[in-house]
Design a protein around this motif. Structure first.
Motif, PDB file in Angstrom:
ATOM      1  N   GLU A 523      50.769  41.251  53.717  1.00  0.00           N
ATOM      2  CA  GLU A 523      52.127  40.890  54.120  1.00  0.00           C
ATOM      3  C   GLU A 523      52.119  39.691  55.060  1.00  0.00           C
ATOM      4  OE1 GLU A 523      56.032  42.526  56.492  1.00  0.00           O
ATOM      5  OE2 GLU A 523      54.567  43.991  55.788  1.00  0.00           O
ATOM      6  N   VAL A 524      52.791  38.623  54.657  1.00  0.00           N
ATOM      7  CA  VAL A 524      52.893  37.401  55.452  1.00  0.00           C
ATOM      8  C   VAL A 524      54.359  36.981  55.503  1.00  0.00           C
ATOM      9  CG1 VAL A 524      52.146  35.004  55.721  1.00  0.00           C
ATOM     10  CG2 VAL A 524      50.591  36.683  54.694  1.00  0.00           C
ATOM     11  N   LYS A 525      54.949  37.043  56.705  1.00  0.00           N
ATOM     12  CA  LYS A 525      56.342  36.625  56.903  1.00  0.00           C
ATOM     13  C   LYS A 525      57.288  37.334  55.926  1.00  0.00           C
ATOM     14  CE  LYS A 525      55.331  33.516  60.095  1.00  0.00           C
ATOM     15  NZ  LYS A 525      55.749  33.691  61.496  1.00  0.00           N
ATOM     16  N   GLY A 526      57.082  38.633  55.773  1.00  0.00           N
ATOM     17  CA  GLY A 526      57.961  39.422  54.932  1.00  0.00           C
ATOM     18  C   GLY A 526      57.684  39.343  53.447  1.00  0.00           C
ATOM     19  N   VAL A 527      56.654  38.584  53.047  1.00  0.00           N
ATOM     20  CA  VAL A 527      56.318  38.434  51.637  1.00  0.00           C
ATOM     21  C   VAL A 527      55.007  39.157  51.359  1.00  0.00           C
ATOM     22  CG1 VAL A 527      55.787  36.808  49.782  1.00  0.00           C
ATOM     23  CG2 VAL A 527      57.492  36.215  51.519  1.00  0.00           C
ATOM     24  N   ASN A 528      54.979  39.966  50.317  1.00  0.00           N
ATOM     25  CA  ASN A 528      53.755  40.654  49.918  1.00  0.00           C
ATOM     26  C   ASN A 528      52.974  39.789  48.936  1.00  0.00           C
ATOM     27  OD1 ASN A 528      53.984  43.002  51.432  1.00  0.00           O
ATOM     28  ND2 ASN A 528      55.217  44.045  49.892  1.00  0.00           N
ATOM     29  N   LEU A 529      51.791  39.368  49.352  1.00  0.00           N
ATOM     30  CA  LEU A 529      50.925  38.552  48.515  1.00  0.00           C
ATOM     31  C   LEU A 529      49.835  39.439  47.907  1.00  0.00           C
ATOM     32  CD1 LEU A 529      50.430  35.559  50.997  1.00  0.00           C
ATOM     33  CD2 LEU A 529      52.176  35.796  49.219  1.00  0.00           C
ATOM     34  N   ALA A 530      49.613  39.304  46.621  1.00  0.00           N
ATOM     35  CA  ALA A 530      48.572  40.102  45.973  1.00  0.00           C
ATOM     36  C   ALA A 530      47.213  39.726  46.548  1.00  0.00           C
ATOM     37  CB  ALA A 530      48.599  39.862  44.471  1.00  0.00           C
ATOM     38  N   LEU A 531      46.507  40.699  47.111  1.00  0.00           N
ATOM     39  CA  LEU A 531      45.181  40.446  47.667  1.00  0.00           C
ATOM     40  C   LEU A 531      44.427  41.772  47.771  1.00  0.00           C
ATOM     41  CD1 LEU A 531      43.170  38.420  48.926  1.00  0.00           C
ATOM     42  CD2 LEU A 531      44.108  39.038  51.156  1.00  0.00           C
ATOM     43  N   ASP A 532      43.373  41.907  47.002  1.00  0.00           N
ATOM     44  CA  ASP A 532      42.507  43.079  47.023  1.00  0.00           C
ATOM     45  C   ASP A 532      41.116  42.589  47.414  1.00  0.00           C
ATOM     46  OD1 ASP A 532      40.763  45.201  46.358  1.00  0.00           O
ATOM     47  OD2 ASP A 532      42.128  45.932  44.807  1.00  0.00           O
ATOM     48  N   ASP A 533      40.634  42.985  48.586  1.00  0.00           N
ATOM     49  CA  ASP A 533      39.327  42.521  49.065  1.00  0.00           C
ATOM     50  C   ASP A 533      38.226  42.824  48.063  1.00  0.00           C
ATOM     51  OD1 ASP A 533      40.533  41.638  51.362  1.00  0.00           O
ATOM     52  OD2 ASP A 533      39.694  43.186  52.674  1.00  0.00           O
ATOM     53  N   ARG A 534      38.327  43.967  47.388  1.00  0.00           N
ATOM     54  CA  ARG A 534      37.280  44.366  46.440  1.00  0.00           C
ATOM     55  C   ARG A 534      37.238  43.433  45.236  1.00  0.00           C
ATOM     56  NH1 ARG A 534      39.831  50.165  45.902  1.00  0.00           N
ATOM     57  NH2 ARG A 534      41.614  48.746  45.902  1.00  0.00           N
ATOM     58  N   VAL A 535      38.420  43.063  44.751  1.00  0.00           N
ATOM     59  CA  VAL A 535      38.490  42.156  43.614  1.00  0.00           C
ATOM     60  C   VAL A 535      37.999  40.764  44.006  1.00  0.00           C
ATOM     61  CG1 VAL A 535      40.058  40.998  42.014  1.00  0.00           C
ATOM     62  CG2 VAL A 535      40.346  43.443  42.486  1.00  0.00           C
ATOM     63  N   GLU A 536      38.436  40.273  45.168  1.00  0.00           N
ATOM     64  CA  GLU A 536      38.006  38.947  45.626  1.00  0.00           C
ATOM     65  C   GLU A 536      36.492  38.913  45.844  1.00  0.00           C
ATOM     66  OE1 GLU A 536      39.923  36.387  45.629  1.00  0.00           O
ATOM     67  OE2 GLU A 536      41.770  37.513  45.259  1.00  0.00           O
ATOM     68  N   LEU A 537      35.957  40.002  46.387  1.00  0.00           N
ATOM     69  CA  LEU A 537      34.518  40.060  46.635  1.00  0.00           C
ATOM     70  C   LEU A 537      33.745  40.095  45.321  1.00  0.00           C
ATOM     71  CD1 LEU A 537      32.240  40.239  48.689  1.00  0.00           C
ATOM     72  CD2 LEU A 537      32.647  42.710  48.859  1.00  0.00           C
ATOM     73  N   ARG A 538      34.205  40.883  44.381  1.00  0.00           N
ATOM     74  CA  ARG A 538      33.550  40.936  43.062  1.00  0.00           C
ATOM     75  C   ARG A 538      33.557  39.556  42.406  1.00  0.00           C
ATOM     76  NH1 ARG A 538      33.183  45.855  40.049  1.00  0.00           N
ATOM     77  NH2 ARG A 538      33.767  44.703  38.176  1.00  0.00           N
ATOM     78  N   ASN A 539      34.710  38.880  42.452  1.00  0.00           N
ATOM     79  CA  ASN A 539      34.826  37.568  41.820  1.00  0.00           C
ATOM     80  C   ASN A 539      33.900  36.545  42.476  1.00  0.00           C
ATOM     81  OD1 ASN A 539      36.746  38.582  40.090  1.00  0.00           O
ATOM     82  ND2 ASN A 539      38.491  37.787  41.246  1.00  0.00           N
ATOM     83  N   ALA A 540      33.834  36.569  43.805  1.00  0.00           N
ATOM     84  CA  ALA A 540      32.984  35.615  44.521  1.00  0.00           C
ATOM     85  C   ALA A 540      31.505  35.868  44.243  1.00  0.00           C
ATOM     86  CB  ALA A 540      33.270  35.687  46.019  1.00  0.00           C
ATOM     87  N   LEU A 541      31.111  37.145  44.221  1.00  0.00           N
ATOM     88  CA  LEU A 541      29.719  37.488  43.924  1.00  0.00           C
ATOM     89  C   LEU A 541      29.342  37.075  42.499  1.00  0.00           C
ATOM     90  CD1 LEU A 541      29.748  41.026  45.567  1.00  0.00           C
ATOM     91  CD2 LEU A 541      28.235  39.155  46.280  1.00  0.00           C
ATOM     92  N   THR A 542      30.232  37.337  41.566  1.00  0.00           N
ATOM     93  CA  THR A 542      29.974  36.981  40.170  1.00  0.00           C
ATOM     94  C   THR A 542      29.846  35.474  40.007  1.00  0.00           C
ATOM     95  OG1 THR A 542      31.164  38.945  39.412  1.00  0.00           O
ATOM     96  CG2 THR A 542      30.839  37.178  37.817  1.00  0.00           C
ATOM     97  N   ALA A 543      30.703  34.726  40.704  1.00  0.00           N
ATOM     98  CA  ALA A 543      30.666  33.266  40.614  1.00  0.00           C
ATOM     99  C   ALA A 543      29.341  32.704  41.114  1.00  0.00           C
ATOM    100  CB  ALA A 543      31.827  32.665  41.407  1.00  0.00           C
ATOM    101  N   ARG A 544      28.700  33.404  42.040  1.00  0.00           N
ATOM    102  CA  ARG A 544      27.412  32.955  42.565  1.00  0.00           C
ATOM    103  C   ARG A 544      26.234  33.493  41.759  1.00  0.00           C
ATOM    104  NH1 ARG A 544      25.022  32.791  48.246  1.00  0.00           N
ATOM    105  NH2 ARG A 544      23.405  31.982  46.876  1.00  0.00           N
ATOM    106  N   GLY A 545      26.514  34.298  40.760  1.00  0.00           N
ATOM    107  CA  GLY A 545      25.444  34.812  39.921  1.00  0.00           C
ATOM    108  C   GLY A 545      24.860  36.119  40.380  1.00  0.00           C
ATOM    109  N   PHE A 546      25.463  36.749  41.381  1.00  0.00           N
ATOM    110  CA  PHE A 546      24.989  38.049  41.843  1.00  0.00           C
ATOM    111  C   PHE A 546      25.523  39.144  40.912  1.00  0.00           C
ATOM    112  CE2 PHE A 546      25.040  35.912  46.173  1.00  0.00           C
ATOM    113  CZ  PHE A 546      23.662  35.809  46.259  1.00  0.00           C
ATOM    114  N   THR A 547      24.811  40.253  40.851  1.00  0.00           N
ATOM    115  CA  THR A 547      25.215  41.377  40.024  1.00  0.00           C
ATOM    116  C   THR A 547      26.107  42.315  40.835  1.00  0.00           C
ATOM    117  OG1 THR A 547      23.162  41.272  38.755  1.00  0.00           O
ATOM    118  CG2 THR A 547      24.395  43.345  38.667  1.00  0.00           C
TER     119      THR A 547
END
Length: 556
Positions: A523-547
């Motif tokens: 939540e930022v200034k009354g707006v709900n922004l889609a953000l899941d730490d688990r999804v972002e972490l999975r995507n970042a790890l995958t982009a670096r070639g980690f399993t």
């Protein structure tokens, strides 16, 4: 004390809608005269026989036959929404003097209006009456309630898993989800409104559930969301600084928690006495109390019999087993249970021990419990966003730790014994919440992590940069004063901070993404922004070639 919006007020309700499946399929009607009698209001004439089959605080969730409770809100009064409630089928309105005056101005209100001085104070009682949620003539599930600053979610999941391992049909009410023996219902509050709680208990009874566990936050007690509920066993985890934006002082925070440990709300208690607050609670509660010590600061003839060394149940013989721990829970009477939890950290030993002690306090046979522990390993259940492992090389963990004590415990839990490994942490602080913990969280991260990345949590309506600055001051001051060898960074937005943490990680390192856990919106200034730490972490790890580990429920 600052003004706080009660999520149950009418202008911006945040509780779950009963139309989402919270209610039982059949409710025996209660006459409005009986409802009035229970709150000390005389219902005139023929209105006494009006049939009430439900209750709601939110005009948008009213169903036919409901009593609509119109409460004062931060900006609007619930009485302003009475027309919507009546169109949906409300058969009566309960409100305060101000609401009664507002309704009197609308001459076409064609249903009875009951006026009481403090309507919120009677909602729990009325909900219990209307839904017969804990009626002595209608046996329902045994109720386990867990409170404390940290560990509530995991402990309720552990109780649920243990009871299921023992063959029980169970329910769960908590931060992440609500289960009533069927598909999960997403949860928006740690504890839903009392109207929904009692409807859920009636639904659980209707579905033949044997037991249910519930998280009970200090907000739930303060905002009367558990009024009218009587728990068979209540458990206490710990008390550390949090929610002082609501309570003002630790003393008031403690007193709010202690309200749950009264004869009005529970039949028995299990209290973890590892800290002074638990020791005080165990000594002061009027309930039959079982004490639990999960750490042993000392023993011997000088030990305080009310403290850890004299506890009814004690954790002993802890040793690592994989990522988790195996230990013995030893009773004062000589009973011993061999226990394992697959979740990392000493605090999960405490959570598992409390879950076990509560189930035993509820009347379970120790031999039956041991058989369930041996055959099902219930304390290795995955708890979304609570020490949730996303990858192993590097070890990447998402956790809900959002106060100083929880952050310290999480950082200690993820520290690898592998030589030269680093701990990289990403965290922030929540806006419009206890500001006093922000510098201390920064200092804790500087002391226990090798790389500290300060980012945003949920800023709400506060300036995100100002929040980060307060956290950074604590981190940099601690680094300079204590000559700490850590790197401190400010990276935002949060998804960029997560990517930076992964970019800095080597396979032997550990990444901890702390503060938001299972949450999928920022939540930022009354707006709900889609953000899941688990999804972002999975995507970042995958982009670096980690399993990454496969987890079909990672977005739950």
């Amino acid at each position: 004390m600052p003004q706080h919006h009660d999520p149950g007020t009418a202008d911006a309700p945040e509780g779950q809608a009963s139309k989402s499946g919270f209610r039982p399929t059949a409710v025996a009607a209660v006459e409005l005269g009986v409802v009035g009698q229970s709150v000390g209001v005389t219902v005139p004439g023929a209105s006494e026989s009006v049939q009430v089959t439900g209750i709601s605080l939110d005009s948008r969730t009213v169903e036919r036959g409901d009593l609509y409770v119109a409460l004062p809100g931060a900006a609007r009064h619930g009485a302003d929404f009475a027309r919507t409630a009546l169109e949906a089928g409300a058969v009566a309105v309960l409100t305060d003097d101000a609401g009664g005056r507002l309704l009197a101005l609308g001459s076409d209100i064609a249903v009875p209006v009951l006026v009481v001085a403090e309507p919120r104070s009677v909602v729990g009682r009325l909900s219990r009456l209307i839904y017969r949620s804990q009626d002595a003539d209608l046996p329902g599930p045994s109720m386990f309630g867990v409170t404390g600053t940290n560990g509530k979610t995991t402990t309720t999941y552990f109780i649920n898993a243990l009871l299921q391992a023992m063959g029980k049909k169970t329910g769960l009410i908590g931060t992440i989800e609500i289960l009533a023996g069927g598909d999960p219902i997403p949860s928006l509050l740690t504890t839903p409104e009392s109207t929904d709680v009692h409807a859920l208990l009636a639904l659980m009874r209707e579905r033949g559930l044997d037991a249910a566990s519930m998280e009970v936050s200090s907000h739930a007690v303060s905002f009367r969301r558990v009024d009218g509920v009587v728990f068979d066993v209540v458990g206490f985890t710990n008390l550390t600084q949090d929610h002082l934006d609501l309570h003002g002082t630790m003393e008031e925070y403690y007193r709010t928690k202690a309200e749950l440990f009264t004869a009005e709300r529970a039949r028995a208690a299990v209290v973890t006495v590892d800290d002074e607050w638990g020791q005080r609670l165990a000594a002061q509660t009027e309930l039959p109390v079982t004490t639990l010590a999960t750490i042993q600061p000392g023993s011997g003839p000088e030990a305080d019999p009310a403290g850890p060394a004299g506890a009814d149940w004690t954790v002993t013989d802890s040793k690592p087993r994989g990522l988790g721990t195996e230990f013995t829970l030893r009773g004062r009477n000589g009973t011993e249970l061999r226990v394992h939890t697959g979740l990392p950290g000493a605090f999960n030993v405490s959570n598992a021990a409390l879950a076990l002690a509560m189930v035993l306090a509820g009347g379970a046979d120790p031999a039956e419990v041991q058989a369930a522990l041996d055959s099902k390993d219930p304390f290795t259940v995955a708890v979304p966003g609570r020490m949730q492992l996303v990858s192993t090389r590097p070890a990447a963990v998402v956790d809900f730790a959002h106060n100083t004590d929880a952050l310290a415990r999480a950082l200690a839990a993820v520290r690898s014994p592998e030589p030269a490994s680093k701990v990289i942490v990403v965290f922030g602080a929540t806006g419009q919440r206890d500001q006093g913990k922000r510098p201390s969280m920064g200092a804790t991260a500087a002391r226990l992590a090798d790389v500290v990345i300060v980012s945003d949590d949920d800023p709400h309506d506060e300036d995100a940069a100002a929040i980060r600055a307060e956290v950074l001051v604590g981190a940099t001051d601690a680094k300079e004063a204590e000559q700490l060898d850590c790197k401190i960074m400010e990276v935002y937005p949060r998804d960029a901070a997560i990517r930076e943490a992964v970019n800095l990680a080597a396979p032997e390192d550990t990444i901890l993404i702390a503060g938001r856990g299972h949450e999928v919106w920022q939540e930022v200034k009354g707006v709900n922004l889609a953000l899941d730490d688990r999804v972002e972490l999975r995507n970042a790890l995958t982009a670096r070639g980690f399993t990454v580990l496969q987890d079909d429920g990672i977005e739950s």
